[in-house]
Design a protein around this motif. Sequence first.
Motif, PDB file in Angstrom:
ATOM      1  N   LYS A 122      42.801  26.591  43.280  1.00 25.81           N
ATOM      2  CA  LYS A 122      42.984  28.009  43.569  1.00 25.81           C
ATOM      3  C   LYS A 122      44.071  28.138  44.632  1.00 25.81           C
ATOM      4  CE  LYS A 122      38.362  29.673  42.472  1.00 25.81           C
ATOM      5  NZ  LYS A 122      37.166  30.328  42.991  1.00 25.81           N
ATOM      6  N   GLU A 160      46.400  31.066  46.848  1.00 21.87           N
ATOM      7  CA  GLU A 160      46.593  32.456  47.250  1.00 21.87           C
ATOM      8  C   GLU A 160      48.069  32.802  47.112  1.00 21.87           C
ATOM      9  OE1 GLU A 160      44.968  33.426  51.095  1.00 21.87           O
ATOM     10  OE2 GLU A 160      43.366  31.974  50.822  1.00 21.87           O
ATOM     11  N   PRO A 208      49.534  36.359  47.084  1.00 29.16           N
ATOM     12  CA  PRO A 208      49.583  37.828  47.094  1.00 29.16           C
ATOM     13  C   PRO A 208      50.998  38.340  46.847  1.00 29.16           C
ATOM     14  CG  PRO A 208      49.323  36.977  49.319  1.00 29.16           C
ATOM     15  CD  PRO A 208      49.211  35.804  48.387  1.00 29.16           C
ATOM     16  N   GLY A 218      46.102  38.337  42.842  1.00 25.42           N
ATOM     17  CA  GLY A 218      46.798  37.532  43.843  1.00 25.42           C
ATOM     18  C   GLY A 218      46.284  36.119  44.013  1.00 25.42           C
ATOM     19  N   VAL A 219      45.364  35.690  43.130  1.00 26.91           N
ATOM     20  CA  VAL A 219      44.831  34.324  43.199  1.00 26.91           C
ATOM     21  C   VAL A 219      45.155  33.608  41.892  1.00 26.91           C
ATOM     22  CG1 VAL A 219      42.768  32.891  43.434  1.00 26.91           C
ATOM     23  CG2 VAL A 219      42.978  34.985  44.769  1.00 26.91           C
TER      24      VAL A 219
END
Length: 123
Positions: free
Chosen positions: A32, A34, A36, A101-102
């Motif tokens: 995963k 991040e 954004p 955003g992930v």
Amino acid sequence: SYFPEANYWEDNTTKFSIPIEVSDKGKCYELKAELPGIKKENLDIDIDSNYVVVNAKKEEETKTKEHNYTKTELRYGEFSRTIYLPEEIDTNKTEAELKDGVLKITASKKELVSENKKKLAVK
């Protein structure tokens, strides 16, 4: 600096690293990241037998219109992250999804097949 925002952006992009979490889910690895503000068309993901490379590009433009002038800021940045995995992955069974955003990558582990395997007859 006369334009402090420009220096702030420049300092951050040169030190930016994609935060990534890797979990071993048994038959696969789940990664995963991040990201954004990143659009899926600005993502490039390469996979090989034991690593994943995530490349992302961010383009941002803001305009502020005031009384007698318009202020436009353009910000561009590219960043990359390579994640090495402890086992071989099956590139044909690996998927990626970007949501809210992930970025989520599910990398299936390659099944080990022994070519020397045979049954023994008991005498």
